[in-house]
Design a protein around this motif. Structure first.
Motif, PDB file in Angstrom:
ATOM      1  N   ALA A 150      45.000  48.689  41.628  1.00 27.29           N
ATOM      2  CA  ALA A 150      46.258  48.265  41.176  1.00 27.29           C
ATOM      3  C   ALA A 150      45.997  47.148  40.369  1.00 27.29           C
ATOM      4  O   ALA A 150      46.213  46.667  39.536  1.00 27.29           O
ATOM      5  CB  ALA A 150      47.501  48.743  42.126  1.00 27.29           C
ATOM      6  N   GLY A 151      45.487  45.880  41.321  1.00 31.52           N
ATOM      7  CA  GLY A 151      45.547  44.667  40.858  1.00 31.52           C
ATOM      8  C   GLY A 151      44.385  44.686  40.570  1.00 31.52           C
ATOM      9  O   GLY A 151      44.669  43.737  39.104  1.00 31.52           O
ATOM     10  N   GLY A 152      43.485  45.043  40.792  1.00 26.14           N
ATOM     11  CA  GLY A 152      42.369  44.799  39.727  1.00 26.14           C
ATOM     12  C   GLY A 152      42.090  45.633  38.009  1.00 26.14           C
ATOM     13  O   GLY A 152      41.706  44.618  37.694  1.00 26.14           O
ATOM     14  N   ALA A 153      42.354  46.394  38.374  1.00 29.12           N
ATOM     15  CA  ALA A 153      42.975  47.307  36.956  1.00 29.12           C
ATOM     16  C   ALA A 153      43.825  46.310  35.755  1.00 29.12           C
ATOM     17  O   ALA A 153      43.719  46.616  34.869  1.00 29.12           O
ATOM     18  CB  ALA A 153      43.216  48.657  36.727  1.00 29.12           C
ATOM     19  N   MET A 154      44.597  46.185  36.230  1.00 32.10           N
ATOM     20  CA  MET A 154      45.965  45.755  35.940  1.00 32.10           C
ATOM     21  C   MET A 154      44.993  43.871  35.107  1.00 32.10           C
ATOM     22  O   MET A 154      45.544  43.686  34.384  1.00 32.10           O
ATOM     23  CB  MET A 154      47.155  45.227  36.651  1.00 32.10           C
ATOM     24  CG  MET A 154      48.128  44.931  35.997  1.00 32.10           C
ATOM     25  SD  MET A 154      47.946  46.526  35.033  1.00 32.10           S
ATOM     26  CE  MET A 154      49.774  45.285  33.839  1.00 32.10           C
ATOM     27  N   ALA A 155      44.415  43.174  36.194  1.00 33.17           N
ATOM     28  CA  ALA A 155      43.498  41.819  35.748  1.00 33.17           C
ATOM     29  C   ALA A 155      42.595  42.177  34.216  1.00 33.17           C
ATOM     30  O   ALA A 155      42.149  41.374  33.558  1.00 33.17           O
ATOM     31  CB  ALA A 155      43.191  41.363  36.999  1.00 33.17           C
ATOM     32  N   ALA A 156      41.989  43.825  34.434  1.00 33.02           N
ATOM     33  CA  ALA A 156      41.138  44.021  33.776  1.00 33.02           C
ATOM     34  C   ALA A 156      42.266  43.790  32.440  1.00 33.02           C
ATOM     35  O   ALA A 156      41.418  43.526  31.513  1.00 33.02           O
ATOM     36  CB  ALA A 156      40.473  44.949  33.837  1.00 33.02           C
TER      37      ALA A 156
END
Ligand SMILES: Cc1cc2nc3c(=O)[nH]c(=O)nc-3n(C[C@H](O)[C@H](O)[C@H](O)COP(=O)(O)OP(=O)(O)OC[C@H]3O[C@@H](n4cnc5c(N)ncnc54)[C@H](O)[C@@H]3O)c2cc1C
Ligand code: SF4
Length: 616
Positions: A150-156
């Motif tokens: 959830a968090g990594g995908a959004m940052a990427a």
């Protein structure tokens, strides 16, 4: 016969006697052994030792091996061994495994049949994924993101759209819809979760804590329930943690963007299923606030398999939105690469070093490192990178712990025909932090919550289609800690207040079930497993000791929390890790406290806010 097989045959025959209609113990024990092969190495010896202890106890006390005893003697023996709470807890662990395997086997045909009944709601997304075996040993990007959940995908997505070159490094692999439609439910369970689904927190009670692993992270296996972060929580994060980004007015546009991207909508009544409808009916009869849950699952067909990966690509995990949008903006995903260290030089991030499955290493150079390995994995990663000196790193773990109950109805409910998590009762959410959600498990995979063993258990399983199942989570105080450097070791000591809240949650769920017409409620309370009236429910709840409840949790947060006080918060209010430059954290770790609702939207919105700051 090998010791392991003999011991497991004995266990299977005692739990589910074939004389009472249970499965053949020889075949079931073989299936259990096969399933154990997909588990981490330490699980099999522990299970075999437990089963062997039972068999030895049988040889000592009854002078015969467990399997060769008459069914009534087997039952009497188990009753004697589980008279103590410790013995009962030990048998519960073995029972959970055997029933998971037996139930999933029994319903495998139905699960796969319903998965294939209609075509996927959408094809797999276009992702630029390269398994690490085919990725060069060294490469260079502007930013590297650790973890594709959830968090990594959004940052990427944010960084790639801002024009940065981005690599996302993910320990798990990609799981496409064909695999999810065609493979056995147990195989999906074993491959989609970290450590084959055996992760948990030590404490009294111990907490079952499953964590996803794969391209898409835990959103691959989550239930798709969406809540905006409550206003009161945001105000606390702003005022008590000093997290300016959480100011409700500042945060609202980030929540809006996530909400839109996830295509969140209420569960349609025509796919909800009877499990959710009964929860709504019970709440309505009591005059309590309730509603269909809001979910990110456009095109959901109600096959109840979210927890083992949606076989219709309907549940809109980040592998279907944020990650393809990141890839469309140029981001690249490296799968099957476990990041071992964040690299630094002179107090600045210079990239990451990861390990392929064959043990060889991959180095990605980048000036910006975004850590999004999840609340349990981020602290060990930072420690093994030499970045773990902050006193509060790994502490302040909140889990949003949950308990479950079931109600028996005269008419079939078939809780697994419909949406896995479908309706919510929030009457006691603000006042007591208790959030009830009508939740089933994938077909057959929830029978481990049924009480008893032997004939009683077989009868329970046969009548499981008459049970409606509810779960309730309580907003908890931070009471846990992630230890470890190579591996996460999680400790969680439920506070007295939250123990009482869990017990009260059982009362709330029981009342909803009785109000909906249940003839009895399975409470999950040891010693009072079954109650037939509200008075019996009250007595059971008043006597319950939270330390012996069966507790699970799905929402760990807070282990690298963001806030303004450098002494108390390892991460500053912009999401930057203190003590180094160029490292940010954008996963569940940064949430200052339990968000009090299912957290994926909060995590994604905070990741969006932090990464927008990095990009600008
Ligand atoms: C069964 C279940 C049901 C749930 N249901 C809901 C729900 O209905 N609604 C909701 O809001 N929330 C739900 N959740 C919780 C929600 O999915 C998580 O809170 C959220 O996905 C966490 O996001 P994250 O970015 O912190 O971590 P994750 O999404 O877990 O992503 C972390 C990723 O990092 C990878 N990783 C870890 N370590 C490394 C490393 N060293 N190197 C490379 N990669 C690494 C992991 O493999 C993983 O893919 C549920 C969770 C579970 C388990
Ligand atoms: S219930 Fe879950 S698994 Fe089934 S179609 Fe809907 S989102 Fe997918």
């Amino acid at each position: 016969m090998p010791v392991a097989q003999r011991a497991l045959r004995g266990l299977c025959s005692a739990l589910l006697p074939p004389e009472a209609g249970g499965p053949d113990p020889g075949e079931l024990s073989q299936e259990v052994l096969r399933f154990l092969e997909s588990q981490p190495r330490y699980v099999r010896p522990a299970v075999v030792a437990g089963a062997a202890c039972l068999d030895t106890a049988s040889a000592l006390l009854a002078r015969r091996r467990l399997e060769s005893l008459p069914p009534a003697t087997r039952e009497a023996l188990l009753r004697r061994l589980t008279a103590s709470q410790v013995g009962s807890a030990a048998l519960d662990g073995l029972k959970a495994l055997v029933l998971l395997v037996a139930g999933a086997e029994r319903f495998a045909g139905e699960s796969i049949g319903s998965a294939r009944r209609s075509p996927p709601a959408r094809p797999d997304a276009e992702l630029d994924v390269t398994p690490s075996a085919a990725w060069p040993s060294t490469s260079r990007f502007d930013a590297v993101v650790v973890g594709s959940g959830a968090g990594g995908a959004m940052a990427a997505r944010t960084l790639a759209r801002a024009g940065m070159s981005v690599a996302i490094v993910e320990e798990g692999r990609r799981h496409g819809v064909d695999e999810l439609r065609n493979s056995h439910p147990l195989q999906r369970f074993a491959t989609l979760y970290r450590d084959g689904g055996t992760t948990g927190a030590l404490g009294r009670p111990p907490v079952v804590l499953p964590i996803g692993r794969g391209v898409g992270g835990t959103t691959l296996v989550n239930s798709g329930t969406c809540f905006r972060t409550p206003q009161a929580v945001l105000e606390r994060w702003r005022d008590e943690a000093g997290l300016g980004l959480a100011d409700p007015d500042t945060f609202a546009p980030y929540l809006d963007e996530v909400w839109r991207m996830l295509q969140v909508a209420p569960v349609p009544l025509d796919v909800m299923g009877r499990n959710g409808m009964l929860a709504l009916a019970g709440a309505e009869a009591l005059g309590w606030r309730s509603a269909p849950l809001e979910r990110n699952a456009p095109g959901c067909g109600g096959c109840c398999q979210c927890a083992i990966g949606c076989p219709r690509n309907a549940k809109f995990g980040v592998h279907l939105n944020a990650l393809p949008e990141a890839c469309a903006a140029g981001a690249k995903i490296v799968s099957e690469a476990r990041v071992e260290r964040v690299l630094t030089e002179g107090g600045r991030a210079t990239g990451i070093e990861a390990r392929r499955n064959d043990g060889s290493s991959v180095t990605i150079r980048a000036e910006h490192v975004i850590v999004a390995a999840g609340a349990s994995e981020t602290p060990p990663l930072l420690r093994r990178s030499g970045l773990g000196s902050h006193h509060h790193l790994g502490r302040n773990l909140a889990l949003h712990p949950a308990v479950g109950t079931a109600g028996r109805f005269e008419e079939p409910v078939v809780a697994w025909h419909g949406v896995l998590q479908s309706a919510g009762v929030d009457e006691f959410h603000q006042s007591h932090g208790i959030l009830v959600e009508a939740t089933s498990t994938p077909p057959g995979m929830g029978s481990m919550v049924l009480p008893g063993f032997g004939r009683e258990l077989v009868a329970e399983i046969d009548a499981a289609d008459h049970l409606a199942t509810l779960g309730a989570m309580v907003a908890d105080l931070p009471a846990g800690r992630v230890h470890g450097t190579r591996r996460a070791l999680i400790r969680y000591d439920l506070t007295r207040r939250d123990g009482r809240r869990l017990v009260e949650a059982i009362r709330v769920m029981g009342r909803v079930l009785f109000a909906a017409g249940a003839s009895e409620v399975l409470t999950g309370i040891p010693g009072s497993a079954r109650v037939r009236s509200s008075d019996e429910l009250d007595e059971a709840v008043d006597r319950a000791d939270p330390r012996w409840l069966h507790v699970a949790a799905f929402h760990p947060v807070g282990t690298a929390r963001a806030g303004s006080d450098p002494e108390r918060f390892p991460v500053d209010p912009t999401g930057a890790l203190r003590g180094v430059s160029g490292v940010w954290v954008t996963d569940a770790s940064v949430l200052p406290t339990c968000p009090e609702v299912n957290p994926q939207v909060s995590i994604m919105a905070l990741a969006l806010a932090i990464s927008a700051g990095i990009a600008s």
